[in-house]
Every structure is written in structure tokens, then in C-alpha cells.
Design an enzyme around this catalytic site. Structure first.
Site, PDB file in Angstrom:
ATOM      1  N   TYR A   1     -55.259 -75.129  24.167  1.00 57.38           N
ATOM      2  CA  TYR A   1     -54.496 -76.627  23.937  1.00 57.38           C
ATOM      3  C   TYR A   1     -54.858 -77.400  25.101  1.00 57.38           C
ATOM      4  O   TYR A   1     -54.883 -77.133  26.373  1.00 57.38           O
ATOM      5  CB  TYR A   1     -53.035 -76.499  24.013  1.00 57.38           C
ATOM      6  CG  TYR A   1     -52.373 -76.184  22.496  1.00 57.38           C
ATOM      7  CD1 TYR A   1     -52.744 -77.050  21.383  1.00 57.38           C
ATOM      8  CD2 TYR A   1     -51.805 -74.880  22.354  1.00 57.38           C
ATOM      9  CE1 TYR A   1     -52.152 -76.667  20.194  1.00 57.38           C
ATOM     10  CE2 TYR A   1     -51.383 -74.633  21.221  1.00 57.38           C
ATOM     11  CZ  TYR A   1     -51.545 -75.352  19.906  1.00 57.38           C
ATOM     12  OH  TYR A   1     -51.157 -75.054  18.945  1.00 57.38           O
TER      13      TYR A   1
ATOM     14  N   MET B   1     -47.734 -70.962  21.577  1.00 53.75           N
ATOM     15  CA  MET B   1     -46.411 -70.371  21.378  1.00 53.75           C
ATOM     16  C   MET B   1     -46.416 -68.991  21.025  1.00 53.75           C
ATOM     17  O   MET B   1     -45.551 -68.277  21.212  1.00 53.75           O
ATOM     18  CB  MET B   1     -46.015 -71.172  20.046  1.00 53.75           C
ATOM     19  CG  MET B   1     -44.736 -70.762  19.574  1.00 53.75           C
ATOM     20  SD  MET B   1     -44.044 -71.661  17.942  1.00 53.75           S
ATOM     21  CE  MET B   1     -43.928 -73.295  18.453  1.00 53.75           C
TER      22      MET B   1
ATOM     23  N   ARG C   1     -19.784 -73.035  43.039  1.00 52.76           N
ATOM     24  CA  ARG C   1     -20.255 -72.716  41.379  1.00 52.76           C
ATOM     25  C   ARG C   1     -18.939 -72.452  40.814  1.00 52.76           C
ATOM     26  O   ARG C   1     -18.705 -73.049  39.894  1.00 52.76           O
ATOM     27  CB  ARG C   1     -21.547 -71.787  41.606  1.00 52.76           C
ATOM     28  CG  ARG C   1     -21.843 -71.524  40.360  1.00 52.76           C
ATOM     29  CD  ARG C   1     -23.282 -71.048  40.383  1.00 52.76           C
ATOM     30  NE  ARG C   1     -22.612 -69.311  40.534  1.00 52.76           N
ATOM     31  CZ  ARG C   1     -23.562 -68.400  40.141  1.00 52.76           C
ATOM     32  NH1 ARG C   1     -24.766 -68.825  39.865  1.00 52.76           N
ATOM     33  NH2 ARG C   1     -23.267 -67.179  40.387  1.00 52.76           N
TER      34      ARG C   1
ATOM     35  N   LYS D   1     -24.926 -58.430  31.875  1.00 53.70           N
ATOM     36  CA  LYS D   1     -25.007 -59.758  31.186  1.00 53.70           C
ATOM     37  C   LYS D   1     -26.251 -60.003  30.353  1.00 53.70           C
ATOM     38  O   LYS D   1     -27.295 -59.219  31.155  1.00 53.70           O
ATOM     39  CB  LYS D   1     -24.396 -60.874  32.131  1.00 53.70           C
ATOM     40  CG  LYS D   1     -25.494 -61.105  33.430  1.00 53.70           C
ATOM     41  CD  LYS D   1     -24.828 -61.832  34.655  1.00 53.70           C
ATOM     42  CE  LYS D   1     -26.059 -62.076  35.651  1.00 53.70           C
ATOM     43  NZ  LYS D   1     -25.121 -62.469  36.885  1.00 53.70           N
TER      44      LYS D   1
END
Ligand SMILES: *Cc1c(COP(=O)(O)O)cnc(C)c1O
Length: 387
Positions: free
Chosen positions: A269, A326, A148, A50
Site C-alpha cells: 500500500y 490488514m 493513576r 489480566k
């Protein structure tokens, strides 16, 4: 013979232009599958592929696993199953997330099996099979503790009384461990026992419980089929012990710039990293948009031991400095000799002592999340791919 070749699933990123170079070793993947099979007490070893084979690429990983002998694959979504089907035409493929309403015909069209997790799903699959006059195969999921997905254990104990079971082929009964990586957790044995009780009511149906870590439990809950994912890709299924698996994934990042900062300068930042002296900073062309977690940011002062990201430069660990941006990460490389590192060089972000488990730990997460976020804009090089 193995060879390294460049592929570019994101539309073609030549290695010389890429900010990050991802190395995926398909022979290590195959040998990990064989090692897991050999630890499964004679049970069939499937592969969980997956999330694009945990970020390594379904189109490359599935053929490599099939060549190693893997016959059964698990994915989360039908769309993933369709990709696995083209990569492994003869494989048995299960979709873990169950049967969405109205999708039965798509399952049959692609020869894919749903994992049915409620009486509603069972009834819908049975009705579809009746309408087709064919007993198509499916798995049934019993929830033994996760709360779940799947029938409750009490529902599972009544399964044999349901007429709908005659309308399709129950090819597999399965459940999933809550904390198999905690070998001493009493929940493991409770789940094995609950699952075993449901299984006894359905003689002749194959059964599957173990994920990667479950394969190594002292309870040996191998049943008929094991479903490893993480360990195939080099993750450690035994967090308190040495990793028995071989690394599959490596990541290098390119140095864009090198600069000196002075005492009281900050980096990045929000000025969250303070230099207490003259330090050399390397700026790498990888950031959180590449899937490298921002939670690996280093907020503090130079020289402090922070739980934050690291890279290896010629094998030596160098700590992150400041917030992960980023597209960029800043690293303190003061300890590397000045002529030992240049613009355009690459440094190791995953590899050597920076295993996927360690990278996850340093980012306050798990290696699973590191793998499944491996960026789409890395250049990818697959080793061990057969011609
Ligand atoms: C993801 C998943 C697995 C594989 O688990 P790993 O811990 O990655 O080995 C097995 N079974 C189910 C139901 C899963 O969702």
C-alpha cells in the site's frame, strides 16, 4: 510427559488452514513462575493473568500456574476474574481495576476480591459487608507515584483512622511501580519508602509492591507477595541484561505467495518500499488484523537497514518490505536460496532471536503490547499441557 495439542478458542482453526500458528509452552510458563518465586526472597509469588493471561489464554495458563503452586491471581476486570475462578476453583483472585458501583454482590458471588482504590470504593465495600453481616476480603491500593489508581499516600497514612476498615477484611495493601524496569531510576526507592511508610500504619496487613521487574530490583521490595506478569510469559524483566526467563510464545506465519520484483518496483500500500534491483518477495498470511502492529512496516528502499519488522527463514533474518496490510505482510527473502523456500512453508515471526521484546522494539512499542494483541485467528498449539 508433555504433548502438543490443538485448541481453537476462535471457533476451530485447523493448523493446516491457519495463516498463523501460535505456540504456547505451558511448561516454560510454569518454570518462569518458579524462577520468579525463587527470586522473591521468600515472599509469595502470585501471577498477573489480566488481558487473557497476556494473550496466552486464561483457560490454559491459569491451570498450568496453579499446578506449579501459584495460589493468588490478579486480573484487571471482574469478567476476567470469573474466567479465572472456573480455571482455578480454590485460588485467591484480585481485580485490579477496582470496584465499579453496584458490583459488590457479584464479587462475593464469585468469591473474588476487589482492589479498592478510593475512599468511595472503600465505603461502598464496607457498606455492602455491613449489609451482609460478613467481613469479605479486599485489597487496598495506594498510589505512590503513578497518579493513576489508588489512594494518595497522604490518604493512605490516614487509613487506620477510618472506621470502615473494621467492616471488612483488608487482606492486602498494594502499590505499583512506575519504572521498575529502569533499575537505576531514583523513583523506585522513593516508591518503596512511601509504600513502607503507609504499611507501617497498618500492622498485620500483608503488603505487595513488585511487578516482574520489581522482583529484581536491588532494593528487594518483595514485601509479602510479588505480582509478576510479563516475565511469566517470557518477557525480559531486565532490559539491560540477558533475559533470565524462558520463552513461552512462538509465532509462525504461512507463506501464501513468492514473487520476483524488478528495479523501481514498489511493494505494498502507498508504494512505500522501493526495490533497487531484482528482489524476491514472500507474502505472509498474517497482518495487523492478527495483532501484528502496522508500526512494524518497512518504509524505504531495499537493502536499507530500517527499524522495521523481520522474520526468520531457516534461522536467517529477512526484513519486511513495505506497509503491513490488514491480513498480509510482505518480506524480502532474496538472501534465501531460491529452492530453500516454498509456498505453504512457515517462517518464524516470534521465536529465536525475534523475542517478544525484539518484535516490540522493531515495531516501536513494547513486548507487552505484542503479547496482549496475539491474534484470535491464529491456530493455537499448547505444549506442556498435562492430561
Ligand atoms: C499489570 C500489573 C502487574 C504486572 O506487571 P508486569 O510488569 O507485567 O509484571 C502488577 N501489578 C499491577 C497493579 C498491574 O497492573
Amino acid at each position: 510427559m508433555t504433548r502438543t495439542e490443538q485448541t481453537n478458542p476462535a471457533g476451530g482453526i485447523p493448523q493446516g488452514m491457519a495463516g498463523g500458528l501460535l505456540h504456547i509452552d505451558l511448561s516454560a510458563l510454569a518454570s518462569n513462575w518458579r524462577r520468579l518465586r525463587d527470586n522473591a526472597g521468600g515472599a509469595e509469588a502470585a501471577a498477573v493473568v489480566k488481558a487473557d493471561a497476556y494473550g496466552t489464554g486464561i483457560d490454559q495458563a491459569v491451570p498450568a500456574l496453579a499446578r506449579a503452586g501459584c495460589r493468588t491471581f490478579f486480573v484487571a476486570h471482574l469478567s476476567e476474574a470469573i474466567r479465572v475462578r472456573s480455571a482455578a476453583p480454590d485460588a485467591t483472585i484480585y481485580v485490579l481495576n477496582g470496584l465499579f458501583p453496584g458490583t459488590s454482590s457479584a464479587y462475593v458471588e464469585h468469591d473474588v476480591r476487589p482492589v479498592l482504590g478510593s475512599f468511595e470504593e472503600i465505603d461502598e465495600w464496607a457498606a455492602f459487608c455491613r449489609s451482609q453481616g460478613r467481613k469479605h476480603a479486599a485489597a487496598i491500593h495506594v498510589d505512590t507515584g503513578m497518579n493513576r489508581l489508588g489512594l494518595t499516600v497522604a490518604q493512605g497514612m490516614t487509613l487506620k483512622e477510618r472506621g470502615e476498615l473494621k467492616d471488612f477484611d483488608t487482606a492486602l495493601l498494594m502499590s505499583h511501580f512506575v519504572s521498575a524496569e529502569e533499575s537505576g531510576n531514583p523513583l523506585n526507592l522513593r516508591q518503596v519508602e512511601a509504600f513502607g511508610a503507609v504499611r507501617e500504619t497498618l500492622p498485620g496487613v500483608r503488603a505487595s509492591l513488585a511487578n516482574s521487574s520489581g522482583i529484581f530490583l536491588k532494593e528487594k521490595p518483595h514485601f509479602d507477595l510479588v505480582r509478576p506478569g510479563y516475565a511469566l510469559y517470557g518477557g525480559n524483566p531486565l532490559p539491560d541484561q540477558d533475559n533470565p526467563m524462558s520463552p513461552v510464545v512462538g509465532l509462525e506465519a504461512r507463506i501464501v505467495q513468492l514473487r520476483w520484483v524488478e528495479e523501481d518496483d514498489t511493494v505494498g500500500y502507498n508504494a512505500r518500499w522501493l526495490s533497487l534491483g531484482r528482489r524476491r518477495i514472500a507474502t505472509l498470511s498474517v497482518g495487523y488484523a492478527d495483532g501484528y502492529p502496522r508500526s512494524a512496516s518497512a518504509r524505504g528502499k531495499s537493502g536499507e537497514a530500517l527499524l522495521a519488522g523481520q522474520v526468520l527463514v531457516a534461522g536467517r533474518p529477512c526484513p519486511f518490505a513495505g506497509n503491513v496490510s490488514m491480513d498480509l505482510i510482505t518480506v524480502d527473502v532474496t538472501d534465501i536460496p531460491e529452492n530453500g523456500i516454498r509456498r505453504g512453508d512457515t517462517v518464524t515471526m516470534i521465536g529465536g532471536s525475534l523475542t517478544i521484546d525484539e518484535v516490540g522494539r522493531r515495531a516501536g512499542t513494547i513486548g507487552y503490547e505484542i503479547l496482549t494483541n496475539l491474534g484470535r485467528r491464529y491456530a493455537r498449539a499448547y505444549a506442556g499441557k498435562q492430561a
